[in-house]
Design an enzyme around this catalytic site. Structure first.
Site, mmCIF file in Angstrom:
data_model
loop_
_atom_site.group_PDB
_atom_site.id
_atom_site.type_symbol
_atom_site.label_atom_id
_atom_site.label_comp_id
_atom_site.label_asym_id
_atom_site.label_seq_id
_atom_site.Cartn_x
_atom_site.Cartn_y
_atom_site.Cartn_z
ATOM 1 N N PHE A 34 21.089 33.082 21.995
ATOM 2 C CA PHE A 34 20.400 33.744 23.095
ATOM 3 C C PHE A 34 19.074 34.351 22.622
ATOM 4 C CE2 PHE A 34 24.881 33.468 24.308
ATOM 5 C CZ PHE A 34 24.751 32.771 25.506
ATOM 6 N N SER A 35 18.862 35.647 22.820
ATOM 7 C CA SER A 35 17.532 36.206 22.573
ATOM 8 C C SER A 35 17.163 36.344 21.099
ATOM 9 C CB SER A 35 17.396 37.558 23.269
ATOM 10 O OG SER A 35 17.295 37.363 24.658
ATOM 11 N N ASN A 36 18.063 36.015 20.206
ATOM 12 C CA ASN A 36 17.644 35.884 18.814
ATOM 13 C C ASN A 36 16.684 34.703 18.642
ATOM 14 O OD1 ASN A 36 18.826 37.921 17.022
ATOM 15 N ND2 ASN A 36 20.757 37.219 17.896
#
Length: 403
Positions: A73-75
């Site tokens: 995801f937002s990594n």
């Protein structure tokens, strides 16, 4: 080894000084609600923790292996940001000049003054799209770019901070495509992943699909517990509700689809494991240098990781947030009883939806990566990642660490 024991024990290696970290990881597997996960830590370029365990599928028939990958995801956002900073360091882009200088059609609907920095630090005012997206839109790059060209900002650019959860990837990725001469995923592969030896993909090849763990979304709530959940349930036209619900097929069916894995979603579709995240951040923690390869100059890295925007009420996440130009900085909201992301005062990194985490602590020359496939509640970190971070810092500092 029986199936039940596989869920109780980790595989991999752990330096003796970090045995308490292994214990914390296994606590998550046994008592912390973990399904499957990986954890890695580098100190001064050396991997001192490389663990994995649990299940890569919901049925418990596919153990998490050394080479298991998962959607982080937002990594993914820092990986995309690094591509922008590489272009800036090469003199091909200025993060403080208008985006429209490089992408003329972007200037429409009041976006002529938006800069790449505003995109990087979530102050541009484009956290969501108002018009309903058809299913599959998230996997059609040209369609999403054209829609963002027509979208008007939710606020005067640069005057407010609101997390650009999905739009971030197309906005910055289109800059990479136009200036770098290839797609975002290809640019990242050539300039970052291959030179550093990362098993990290923005746009997964079909040949790697069998290694991807199944993502288990968090349980839905019908009674709002905080401002974020109230906005989801009670404010359907708010940036919060739109970014969560108007996703063009990404949330939640895209998490586990071949189309979702193949799409180059630079905000949330990256696929990797803890080992590669720790290696990436271990490089950044050592000033951007690994062996004979320099990812970024130290001055570029310092500018990229300095706090660039902050707010007491993020327009989308509805908690206080602090961002650098592509990275999260520590968000300690515990005194207010709100979701937090505590991973060190000098550290920079990112959380992923459901609780994954990666960061660098330059003072310790430490890179940290944690991935998992059962998503937890909240918009920042939950107790699984908190437990691991605390154990790592206690191992490094030799005493309880006040995050």
């Amino acid at each position: 080894m029986s199936g039940s024991l596989l869920t109780l024990r980790s595989a991999g290696h752990c330096s003796p000084a970090f045995e308490a970290v292994r214990a914390a990881f296994e606590h998550n597997l046994v008592h912390g609600g973990e399904l499957g996960a990986s954890l890695a830590v580098e100190i001064d370029g050396e991997c001192v923790v490389d663990l994995w365990g649990g299940w890569a599928d919901v049925e418990g028939g596919k153990p998490w292996q050394r080479d298991t990958l998962s959607v982080v995801f937002s990594n993914t956002k820092p990986a995309t940001a690094l591509c922008i900073h590489l272009l800036a360091e090469a003199g091909e882009l200025d993060v403080d000049l208008p985006v429209a200088r490089y992408w003329p059609a972007f200037a429409a609907a009041g976006k002529d003054a938006i800069t790449p920095r505003m995109l990087l630090d979530h102050s541009a005012g484009l956290p969501a799209l108002r018009e309903r997206l058809p299913d599959g839109a998230a996997f059609d790059w040209d369609f999403m770019v054209e829609r963002l060209e027509r979208e008007a900002p939710f606020w005067a650019p640069g005057t407010r901070v609101g997390y650009h959860a999905l739009t971030y990837g197309w906005l910055l990725g289109e800059l990479v495509r136009r200036i770098g001469g290839c797609s975002l995923g290809e640019f990242f592969r050539r300039k970052v992943a291959q030179p550093l030896g990362l098993d990290f993909w923005i746009g997964l090849p079909n040949s790697e699909e069998s290694r991807v763990a199944t993502i288990v979304p968090p349980a839905a709530t019908s009674v709002p517990r905080n401002a974020f959940e109230r906005a989801l349930l009670e404010e359907p036209q708010s940036p919060t509700a739109l970014y969560m619900k108007n996703t063009g097929g990404w949330r939640p069916s895209g998490f586990n689809s071949r189309a979702g894995h193949a799409a180059e979603l630079g905000a949330a579709g990256g696929i990797t494991n803890a080992r590669s995240l720790a290696r990436l951040y271990g490089t950044l923690a050592c000033g951007g240098l690994r062996g004979g390869f320099r990812l970024l100059r130290e001055d570029t890295l310092a500018k990229a990781t300095a706090v660039s925007s902050a707010t007491h009420d993020d327009a989308c996440l509805r908690v206080p947030t602090r961002f650098a130009a592509g990275f999260m900085r520590q968000m300690d909201n515990r005194a207010r009883g709100l979701d937090s992301a505590c991973f060190g005062r000098d550290a920079f990194g990112h959380v992923g939806a459901g609780g994954s985490l990666a960061f660098a602590s330059p003072s310790r020359r430490l890179g940290f990566g944690y991935t998992m496939n059962r998503m937890g509640p909240g918009v920042l970190l939950n107790e699984r990642a908190d437990r691991l971070v605390q154990a790592v810092y206690e191992a490094v500092d030799g005493a309880s660490h006040a995050l």
